[in-house]
Design an enzyme around this catalytic site. Structure first.
Site: not given
Lengths: 376, 529
Positions: A103, A197, A249
């Site tokens: 910015y 995770e 997973d």
């Protein structure tokens, strides 16, 4: 909070000044027809896997960014802007988020219908460029990203004078900052680190008091771990000698998260020694878990279609991609991924809730740790 | 009719000669009068074509005024004046008051009209739709101005003269007063059922196309609302006058051959062939007779139909020189460019006049022009400017050979984007075919038939100008990229000046920026990618 005065500041300023002088010299050199910045090539072609260290490393290919090359010009301009902003930060003992820098530097380029930066991705990329071009890492440049990742467990950490107790962080945990090099470990009572995770699984484990029951530091990465979390895990492992178990997973994305933690990533290969933890081991989910814990009815079919069948290949393609990485070439990994292909399924961490909510905290994880059932 | 079938007796008595007027009324669409909107264009076209032909015939730079007033619901008064040589007193009534009277029908010469039917058909149309006669003024140089009011006697197809007088220059009857004074020329005025509209099919557009193809003419249109549009003259060079030629044996059909034999005064077949055709000398005539097995000394009028057919076939098998090409009058690349320039004001123009070629014994010549950019509208597909013997073709675009030729060209090879087969962009494509005998697809003369020889010539010409356009577009694109690059780098330099000074910790931002600007400038090369 006191201003950051990092040990490397002087060297960092030197490195940035060197870059500036080089550009200036090119301008004053009559023989030089272009402005160039040398960076290391960060594509897959220049990333090598060091088998001995178990880490990804950057090769020696350099690329020259040329100002007069129209496809480089914009990035070249952006690089000088971010680099000079970083120098200003270091000189003033300030740190800034890369979003703030974005910015601060964003404005319409006079005479053109474009901005210096159109989105934050552009400035983020430039930061990595400056890191490879100067050899000063983002932490040295006083640039940080939004915190990502959280920590629970029996450890006390000092952050710029404040002590944070990992055991009294409520259900939200300690947010892991983007820059962690200044953190100091005051007291540690943990036996191991469990990297998780998904956020949902972190919540489950915290609710079951897993960190207390098992003397574990739980690190939730919320998907792909940010570099702050990776650096913190690396530091805790090395300084406190804690084993690291990774819980993801059972799918190619989860295994890739594990590989990034263990061996590093391609885009940050130049920092693998600081970010990778080669000793990390995968605790689950494995394809064998489906059999062992009778999870057949809670697996999910892989998305897409196998290679050569004509359809979109989605998950199948990703599996093959991961299988082709050199650092995933060992038999255990090839086995897992091949099984995934053969069975045509993936299995999520939450699937363990099919047994009972407490099952993962009370049986699955403790059993695996006790039996040292890991994938390396 | 199958054999043995008896003809009903009644039928015999039903047969009767139909009058020209009746034929016209039933078939007005054949001549371009199917609706009031199209009729006004047809009337304008017939008069303007005649005027241009007349001027060129006498090497006068054409000056043509078209004045249109609305005089009621779907009725217009239309007046067309020219500065041609004018007509003599005897000819005037016949030209305008007798169908199928004209100087062109029997000649093989490149001209706008081919049959001389148009202007009297217009007069007929006026008479049928408003019941009013046409008025004609014509003045030859140094002669008085004749005014005629003429009707067509439709039974006899003869002019019926209602008024015949001489008007002085100062008379109220003199057409147009001093504003329009020509020392010689013809003016025709008629009231017709008509609808004056704008758009692609309009008098205005027709005249615009005419002006492009005839840049040596000055044309003025006064629209019904009083608005005047001038199509200026931008060249004083008239195209070369076409020579009249006799037919070539390779382009003649049996019926025409029979008629030619009938009308010929030649005593032998050999001399008939030599006299009535071009490119047939003594040797070729004898070769043809020998090939046909016909005695070259026979009287032509003793030949029966089968023998004439054999003779014609033989003539077409014998190798003959191509017909002469000086019967053609292309307008040339320079005039095409001038015409496109003045009416379209584009960025770029490319023109190509091909060498004359022959199809079926008829010489023809193709010219094309491309106009790109500038004032041409960017929107949508290209515009087509189709011409046959310098006459604009506004209708039946899709069945015209020009369109087929345009669609056969791979425009995207020349940096012109395409939708389907059609090029897209701020583009006008001009195609002109000049020929003694243009093969129109129908009597209306609105589209040219798709003969392979013609299409091929058009395609080759279009490819030639396409290549030139493509090269220029490529160059322009490169220049634009270079300029954009320069603009971009110049702006970046302003950003980088202060940044490099901050990084280096020394120097002045202005000086650094200047150095970068100099580097950018040295690199800038508009001709290079």
């Amino acid at each position: 909070m006191p201003k950051k005065d990092l040990a490397n500041d002087e060297t960092t300023i030197e490195k940035l000044t060197h870059l500036g002088r080089k550009l200036k010299n090119q301008l004053y050199d009559a023989d030089s027809e272009n402005l160039t910045i040398e960076t290391k090539v960060r594509s897959k072609s220049n990333v090598e896997y060091d088998e001995e260290d178990g880490r990804l490393e950057l090769g020696d290919s350099f690329s020259q960014r040329k100002f007069l090359n129209i496809s480089h010009a914009r990035k070249f301009m952006q690089t000088t802007l971010v680099a000079s902003k970083a120098k200003e930060l270091v000189e003033n003992g300030r740190t800034a988020s890369i979003r703030e820098v974005y910015y601060q530097l964003k404005h319409t380029v006079p005479g053109l219908d474009e901005n210096t930066f159109e989105d934050q991705d552009e400035s983020n990329n430039v930061v990595v460029d400056i890191e490879t071009a100067t050899g000063a890492i983002r932490e040295d440049l006083h640039l940080f990203a939004e915190p990502k990742g959280r920590l629970f467990g029996p450890i006390k950490i000092n952050d710029s004078g404040d002590t944070i107790d990992g055991m009294s962080m409520g259900s939200a945990g300690m947010a892991i900052p983007s820059i962690v090099d200044h953190l100091e470990f005051e007291e540690n009572n943990a036996d191991f680190i469990l990297v998780v995770e998904t956020s949902a699984m972190v919540n489950r484990l915290v609710e079951e008091d897993f960190h207390e029951e098992q003397n574990a530091i739980i690190i939730g990465t919320g998907g792909q771990p940010a570099r702050g979390a990776r650096r913190l895990i690396n530091m805790m492992h090395n300084e406190l000698d804690l084993p690291v178990y990774v819980f993801t997973d059972g799918d190619p994305w989860g295994y890739y998260i594990y590989s990034v933690l263990k061996s590093g990533s391609m885009s940050l290969a130049f920092q693998s020694d600081r970010l990778a933890t080669p000793d990390a081991k995968l605790i689950g989910m494995t394809m064998e878990d489906i059999e062992t814990y009778d999870l057949h009815h809670v697996t999910e079919d892989l998305k897409g279609k196998p290679k050569g069948s004509g359809g979109p290949t989605k998950d199948f393609k990703r599996i093959h991609d991961v299988m082709d990485y050199e650092w995933m070439k060992n038999d255990d990994w090839q086995n897992q991924l091949q099984k995934m292909l053969d069975m045509g399924v993936r299995v999520e961490q939450q699937a363990l809730a099919a047994q009972s909510l407490e099952f993962v905290a009370n049986e699955y994880l403790p059993n695996k740790i006790e039996n040292e059932e890991f994938l390396d | 009719m199958s054999e043995g079938m008896e003809q009903p007796e009644m039928e015999e008595s039903d047969h009767k000669e139909i009058s020209v007027a009746e034929f016209f009324e039933k078939n007005r669409h054949l001549l371009g009068f199917e609706n009031p909107q199209k009729s006004i264009i047809t009337v304008t076209k017939e008069a303007v074509d005649n005027s241009l032909d007349a001027c060129e015939g006498d090497e006068i730079l054409p000056e043509i005024h078209v004045l249109i007033d609305e005089i009621g619901d779907e009725k217009c008064r239309i007046e067309i004046r020219d500065n041609a040589i004018g007509l003599d007193r005897e000819t005037i009534p016949k030209v305008f008051g007798k169908l199928l009277y004209g100087s062109k029908f029997h000649k093989l010469q490149q001209s706008r009209g081919q049959q001389g039917i148009g202007i009297s058909a217009s007069a007929m149309y006026a008479q049928l739709t408003t019941g009013e006669p046409v008025t004609v003024w014509s003045k030859q140089e140094g002669e008085p101005c004749h005014k005629f009011v003429v009707r067509i006697d439709t039974e006899k197809n003869e002019p019926e003269i209602i008024e015949d007088e001489v008007v002085g220059k100062d008379s109220d009857e003199f057409p147009g007063g001093k504003d329009y004074y020509f020392d010689h020329g013809t003016t025709i005025e008629m009231n017709i059922e008509a609808k004056y509209t704008g758009g692609h099919h309009s008098v205005k557009n027709y005249l615009k196309h005419t002006a492009i193809m005839n840049p040596y003419a000055r044309i003025v249109l006064r629209e019904p609302d009083g608005n005047k549009i001038e199509y200026p003259r931008v060249s004083k060079d008239l195209p070369q006058k076409p020579k009249e030629i006799k037919p070539h044996p390779h382009g003649v059909e049996l019926g025409i051959m029979m008629r030619m034999i009938e009308g010929s005064s030649a005593r032998t077949v050999s001399s008939f062939l030599q006299n009535e055709f071009t490119r047939v000398g003594r040797t070729s005539a004898d070769d043809i007779c020998e090939e046909a097995g016909i005695d070259s000394d026979r009287r032509p009028n003793t030949l029966d139909k089968d023998e004439i057919e054999t003779l014609l076939k033989a003539a077409q098998n014998v190798k003959l020189q191509s017909p002469p090409k000086d019967c053609l009058s292309p307008i040339g690349e320079e005039l095409i460019e001038k015409g496109l320039q003045k009416e379209l004001n584009p960025d770029m123009i490319f023109a190509e006049t091909r060498k004359p070629k022959v199809y079926k014994g008829n010489p023809f010549q193709v010219e094309v022009g491309l106009a790109w950019g500038g004032d041409i509208d960017e929107e949508g597909s290209f515009d087509e400017l189709r011409f046959a013997n310098k006459v604009p073709l506004l209708y039946k675009k899709s069945s015209c050979v020009t369109t087929k030729a345009v669609e056969e060209v791979s425009w995207n090879r020349y940096n012109v984007s395409q939708t389907g087969d059609r090029p897209q962009g701020p583009l006008y494509i001009l195609v002109h075919i000049a020929s003694v005998w243009v093969p129109f697809t129908s009597e209306g003369k609105e589209a040219v038939a798709n003969y392979e020889d013609i299409r091929k010539e058009m395609k080759l010409a279009l490819q030639e100008v396409g290549r030139k356009l493509g090269r220029e577009l490529k160059r322009q694109e490169r220049r634009e990229i270079q300029e954009k690059k320069k603009r971009q780098l110049t702006s970046y330099a302003k950003e980088m000046g202060p940044a490099i000074v901050e990084l280096a910790g020394e120097g002045s931002p202005e000086e650094i920026e200047e150095k970068i600007q100099a580097m950018v400038h040295a690199d800038y090369n508009p001709e290079q990618l």
